[in-house]
Motif scaffolding. Structure first.
Motif, PDB file in Angstrom:
ATOM      1  N   GLY A 183       9.259 -44.697 -43.070  1.00 55.94           N
ATOM      2  CA  GLY A 183       8.444 -43.896 -42.240  1.00 55.94           C
ATOM      3  C   GLY A 183       9.064 -43.783 -41.014  1.00 55.94           C
ATOM      4  N   LEU A 184       8.475 -44.111 -39.834  1.00 59.38           N
ATOM      5  CA  LEU A 184       9.063 -44.209 -38.540  1.00 59.38           C
ATOM      6  C   LEU A 184       9.910 -45.543 -38.248  1.00 59.38           C
ATOM      7  N   ASP A 185       9.566 -46.414 -39.296  1.00 59.59           N
ATOM      8  CA  ASP A 185      10.680 -47.555 -39.172  1.00 59.59           C
ATOM      9  C   ASP A 185      11.853 -47.577 -39.660  1.00 59.59           C
ATOM     10  N   THR A 186      12.109 -46.659 -40.414  1.00 59.56           N
ATOM     11  CA  THR A 186      13.473 -46.428 -40.892  1.00 59.56           C
ATOM     12  C   THR A 186      14.638 -46.548 -40.122  1.00 59.56           C
ATOM     13  N   MET A 187      15.548 -47.341 -40.411  1.00 62.64           N
ATOM     14  CA  MET A 187      17.071 -47.562 -39.605  1.00 62.64           C
ATOM     15  C   MET A 187      17.711 -46.067 -39.766  1.00 62.64           C
ATOM     16  N   ILE A 188      18.142 -45.367 -38.881  1.00 67.28           N
ATOM     17  CA  ILE A 188      18.783 -44.200 -38.606  1.00 67.28           C
ATOM     18  C   ILE A 188      20.445 -44.484 -38.630  1.00 67.28           C
ATOM     19  N   GLY A 189      20.851 -45.757 -38.252  1.00 67.43           N
ATOM     20  CA  GLY A 189      22.254 -45.918 -38.383  1.00 67.43           C
ATOM     21  C   GLY A 189      22.935 -45.478 -36.559  1.00 67.43           C
ATOM     22  N   GLU A 190      24.160 -45.909 -36.325  1.00 65.62           N
ATOM     23  CA  GLU A 190      24.776 -45.497 -35.360  1.00 65.62           C
ATOM     24  C   GLU A 190      24.450 -44.105 -34.916  1.00 65.62           C
ATOM     25  N   ARG A 191      24.030 -43.645 -33.719  1.00 61.02           N
ATOM     26  CA  ARG A 191      23.969 -42.118 -33.124  1.00 61.02           C
ATOM     27  C   ARG A 191      23.250 -41.595 -34.295  1.00 61.02           C
ATOM     28  N   GLY A 192      22.241 -42.100 -35.208  1.00 62.84           N
ATOM     29  CA  GLY A 192      21.436 -41.331 -35.981  1.00 62.84           C
ATOM     30  C   GLY A 192      21.970 -40.816 -37.147  1.00 62.84           C
ATOM     31  N   VAL A 193      23.230 -41.162 -37.670  1.00 65.50           N
ATOM     32  CA  VAL A 193      24.145 -40.667 -38.718  1.00 65.50           C
ATOM     33  C   VAL A 193      23.474 -40.524 -40.073  1.00 65.50           C
ATOM     34  N   LYS A 194      22.306 -41.198 -40.117  1.00 57.74           N
ATOM     35  CA  LYS A 194      21.569 -41.055 -41.554  1.00 57.74           C
ATOM     36  C   LYS A 194      20.599 -39.947 -41.541  1.00 57.74           C
ATOM     37  N   LEU A 195      20.543 -39.083 -40.359  1.00 62.91           N
ATOM     38  CA  LEU A 195      19.334 -38.130 -40.336  1.00 62.91           C
ATOM     39  C   LEU A 195      20.287 -37.027 -40.178  1.00 62.91           C
ATOM     40  N   SER A 196      19.871 -35.899 -40.507  1.00 63.23           N
ATOM     41  CA  SER A 196      20.403 -34.402 -40.518  1.00 63.23           C
ATOM     42  C   SER A 196      20.326 -33.956 -39.023  1.00 63.23           C
ATOM     43  N   GLY A 197      21.432 -33.063 -38.563  1.00 64.70           N
ATOM     44  CA  GLY A 197      21.279 -32.390 -37.133  1.00 64.70           C
ATOM     45  C   GLY A 197      19.867 -32.056 -36.762  1.00 64.70           C
ATOM     46  N   GLY A 198      19.103 -31.320 -37.455  1.00 61.01           N
ATOM     47  CA  GLY A 198      17.879 -30.808 -37.246  1.00 61.01           C
ATOM     48  C   GLY A 198      16.926 -32.027 -37.168  1.00 61.01           C
ATOM     49  N   GLN A 199      16.910 -33.125 -37.795  1.00 57.94           N
ATOM     50  CA  GLN A 199      16.135 -34.266 -37.782  1.00 57.94           C
ATOM     51  C   GLN A 199      16.371 -35.149 -36.526  1.00 57.94           C
ATOM     52  N   ARG A 200      17.520 -35.140 -36.159  1.00 57.54           N
ATOM     53  CA  ARG A 200      17.875 -35.839 -34.837  1.00 57.54           C
ATOM     54  C   ARG A 200      17.310 -34.994 -33.621  1.00 57.54           C
ATOM     55  N   GLN A 201      17.415 -33.857 -33.798  1.00 58.66           N
ATOM     56  CA  GLN A 201      16.925 -32.917 -32.611  1.00 58.66           C
ATOM     57  C   GLN A 201      15.422 -33.150 -32.470  1.00 58.66           C
ATOM     58  N   ARG A 202      14.832 -33.286 -33.581  1.00 56.72           N
ATOM     59  CA  ARG A 202      13.393 -33.504 -33.626  1.00 56.72           C
ATOM     60  C   ARG A 202      12.850 -34.886 -33.044  1.00 56.72           C
ATOM     61  N   VAL A 203      13.696 -35.945 -33.423  1.00 57.63           N
ATOM     62  CA  VAL A 203      13.438 -37.127 -32.744  1.00 57.63           C
ATOM     63  C   VAL A 203      13.766 -36.896 -31.255  1.00 57.63           C
ATOM     64  N   ALA A 204      14.770 -36.297 -30.829  1.00 60.15           N
ATOM     65  CA  ALA A 204      14.968 -36.328 -29.612  1.00 60.15           C
ATOM     66  C   ALA A 204      13.859 -35.504 -28.679  1.00 60.15           C
ATOM     67  N   LEU A 205      13.323 -34.310 -29.392  1.00 55.38           N
ATOM     68  CA  LEU A 205      12.107 -33.724 -28.601  1.00 55.38           C
ATOM     69  C   LEU A 205      10.973 -34.605 -28.719  1.00 55.38           C
ATOM     70  N   ALA A 206      10.655 -35.407 -29.583  1.00 50.40           N
ATOM     71  CA  ALA A 206       9.414 -36.306 -29.584  1.00 50.40           C
ATOM     72  C   ALA A 206       9.562 -37.427 -28.400  1.00 50.40           C
ATOM     73  N   ARG A 207      10.872 -37.861 -28.277  1.00 53.14           N
ATOM     74  CA  ARG A 207      11.253 -38.438 -27.235  1.00 53.14           C
ATOM     75  C   ARG A 207      10.877 -38.120 -25.766  1.00 53.14           C
ATOM     76  N   ALA A 208      11.264 -36.623 -25.625  1.00 50.94           N
ATOM     77  CA  ALA A 208      10.851 -35.856 -24.607  1.00 50.94           C
ATOM     78  C   ALA A 208       9.304 -35.828 -24.455  1.00 50.94           C
ATOM     79  N   ILE A 209       8.704 -35.272 -25.265  1.00 57.40           N
ATOM     80  CA  ILE A 209       7.439 -34.979 -25.388  1.00 57.40           C
ATOM     81  C   ILE A 209       6.599 -36.619 -25.001  1.00 57.40           C
ATOM     82  N   LEU A 210       6.825 -37.559 -25.597  1.00 57.86           N
ATOM     83  CA  LEU A 210       6.408 -38.791 -25.007  1.00 57.86           C
ATOM     84  C   LEU A 210       6.606 -39.196 -23.732  1.00 57.86           C
ATOM     85  N   ALA A 211       7.743 -38.761 -22.973  1.00 58.72           N
ATOM     86  CA  ALA A 211       8.112 -38.990 -21.750  1.00 58.72           C
ATOM     87  C   ALA A 211       7.258 -38.279 -20.519  1.00 58.72           C
TER      88      ALA A 211
END
Length: 576
Positions: A463-491
């Protein structure tokens, strides 16, 4: 090293640790003085015990030498333990200090320097300071004191022999001092080459997919190989110089031995010196020569340390952003009105990127920036985020010139989502919480749902505790963008800057994210850099940027009706 840099070394590195260094100096003096017991006892052993058959003196001599050896070993252990630990602590403190200073330098500094080169400044250049607080500096001082004491003892035994043997030692000392002055630039150059090669290697590791995609492994091998050869050439040059110094020490020892044999033998034959004096003198001379040879090695290490500190000083001399005396305004709260008044900016002198830009983004509104690549949209966003400083004109927040505002008080109200969003090696949870490490699980869950991260995280084993690798390489581009948006929403920022935040999303994901963004942008001032014009139809105002100027402004329907640059861009995208 300049006088200012040397003064900084003394005041910031040596003086705060003066008591440790003084204790170390006391230990080294004790160590060296106890080491002089053996050559002193040898005279009495040869002349009195063996020559005079005074067996009663043998026991006290053995006890004195044994006690001196024990004291020497204990003081040596304490010295190494005390100063080596202190030196490693200093390295840690210095690394943390340089890293802290680096993080406070302007974004433009990082744009002009390789990441690997800066890492080398933090990690490698700080290593050499261990010789300033470690055993190196103390041994250097201790060696000088030992030489002074031994010189007195040698003169007491025989003035002529001392003068004959001291001449080559003095010449060697002068030559060594000159050599260190020539070696130091070599070490400085090595640090620069190391940083350059490390920077290239870091870039290659980060861009491994590009390298493999273009079958560029041979090219990178050649580039790195050439860099390694440059390091080798520098090391070869420094090794040659230091070897000459070391060999000079060996030559001095040899010449001293020849002189001792000749002059000492002559004095013994004439009855001007006893055999015990000769043996004692020879051993004392070893204590004179050994520190000189040791000082040549330590001198090389300290020279290398100063070279590294010179390179660190180059970074520390850079003025951090936010410390300007005119920044006197703190912003306890931000409404979010951003205003540009006749702003011009250039990255390179004489090559302006923005020309006399005027705009206002009222609080709680969405302002979109559109235009061709290189038109200046990202530069406008960088100025609004205080990453850049205008060459002329004013960028203000709530009527306060950003140039007068404490940056921390503004940026705590700022959120940024970039097109090529950066994620850290770690878990999805850690990357989202980066914006607010102390956020509650409930706030985290809301951000995860709002950014639709939950849709893909639930399918992952951890789940949320999944390791995503350097610069998030284990996620797709869309998934990385969603994580970034979640970070901004939390801020939960008051000012939000989005640089094509949906560029990496498929159509289905984009529909979800657009809904989330609409919620995110409510009650905030939002500056959007958009390439997909379909995503900004609801913007309160759209600014068309071309050639560093705002050429059109208005709402979507108004700009379409004006049949200008925006309409042509919109119709072109609609066709494709």
């Amino acid at each position: 090293m300049s006088a200012a840099s040397l003064r900084r070394v003394v005041t910031e590195i040596i003086w705060p640790r003066r008591w440790v260094l003084l204790l170390g100096l006391g230990l080294i003096v004790a160590n060296r003085l106890t080491g002089l017991v053996l050559p002193g006892a040898s005279k009495y052993l040869v002349d009195d015990v063996l020559g005079g058959n005074n067996t009663a003196l043998l026991g006290p001599l053995l006890l004195a030498v044994g006690g001196a050896v024990l004291a020497q070993s204990v003081s040596s252990f304490l010295l190494t333990r005390l100063l080596s630990v202190q030196a490693q602590h200093l390295i840690s403190v210095l690394r943390a200090r340089v890293q802290r200073h680096l993080l406070r330098l302007p974004v433009a500094f990082f744009d002009n320097n390789q990441t690997g080169a800066l890492v080398s400044r933090v990690m490698t250049d700080a290593e050499g300071v261990r010789n300033l607080v470690g055993t190196g500096l103390v041994h250097l001082v201790g060696g000088a004191l030992t030489m002074a004491v031994v010189l007195v003892l040698l003169l007491r035994i025989s003035v002529p022999m001392t003068l004959y043997t001291f001449l080559p030692l003095a010449l060697f000392g002068a030559a060594s001092g000159r050599a260190f002055g020539l070696i130091r630039p070599i070490f400085r150059q090595r640090g620069a080459i190391n940083a350059e090669v490390t920077g290239r290697l870091t870039e290659a590791m980060a861009g491994i997919r590009v390298i493999k995609g273009f079958h560029a492994e041979p090219q990178e091998e050649r580039v790195f190989g050439a860099g390694v050869e440059r390091i080798f050439a520098n090391v070869r040059k420094s090794l040659t110089a230091t070897s000459l110094v070391t060999s000079g020490g060996t030559l001095v020892m040899g010449l001293s031995a020849v002189l001792i044999m000749g002059v000492g033998g002559s004095l013994i034959l004439r009855g001007a010196m006893t055999v015990g004096d000769f043996v004692s003198f020879s051993l004392y001379l070893g204590f004179m020569v050994a520190p000189i040879v040791q000082m040549s090695r330590i001198g090389t290490e300290i020279t290398e340390a100063f070279a590294g500190l010179d390179r660190i000083e180059e970074v520390m001399a850079r003025h951090p952003e936010g410390n300007e005396p005119e920044r006197t305004v703190s912003l306890p709260r931000v409404d979010g009105t951003i205003r540009f008044e006749h702003v011009s900016f250039s990255y390179e002198e004489g090559e302006p990127v923005l020309h006399d830009v005027c705009l206002e983004a009222p609080a709680d509104t969405m302002t979109a920036l559109v235009g061709s690549s290189g038109s200046g949209k990202t530069t406008i966003a960088g100025l609004a985020a205080s990453f850049l400083v205008p060459d002329s004109g004013t960028v203000s927040i709530d009527g306060r010139d950003l140039a007068t505002v404490h940056l921390d008080s503004f940026r705590r109200h700022l959120g940024v989502v970039l097109q090529d969003e950066f994620l850290f090696a770690g878990t999805i949870r850690e990357n989202i919480l980066f914006a607010r490490p102390g956020a509650s699980e409930e706030d985290l869950a809301q951000a995860v749902r709002a950014a639709h991260v939950i849709e893909f995280s639930q399918r992952l084993e951890f789940g949320l505790d999944t390791m995503i690798g350097e610069r998030g390489v284990k996620l797709s581009g869309g998934q990385r963008q969603r994580v970034a948006l979640a970070r901004a929403i939390l801020a939960d920022p008051r000012v939000l800057i989005l640089d094509e935040a949906t560029s990496s999303l498929d159509n289905e994901s984009e529909a979800f994210i657009q809904e989330s963004l609409a919620q995110l942008m409510k009650g905030r001032t939002t500056l959007v850099i958009a390439h997909r014009l379909s995503t900004i139809r609801r913007a309160d105002q759209i600014l068309v940027v071309e050639g560093g100027r705002i050429v059109e402004r208005g709402r979507h329907d108004e700009l379409i009706a004006a049949a200008g640059r925006y309409q042509r861009l919109y119709e072109y995208q609609a066709r494709i």
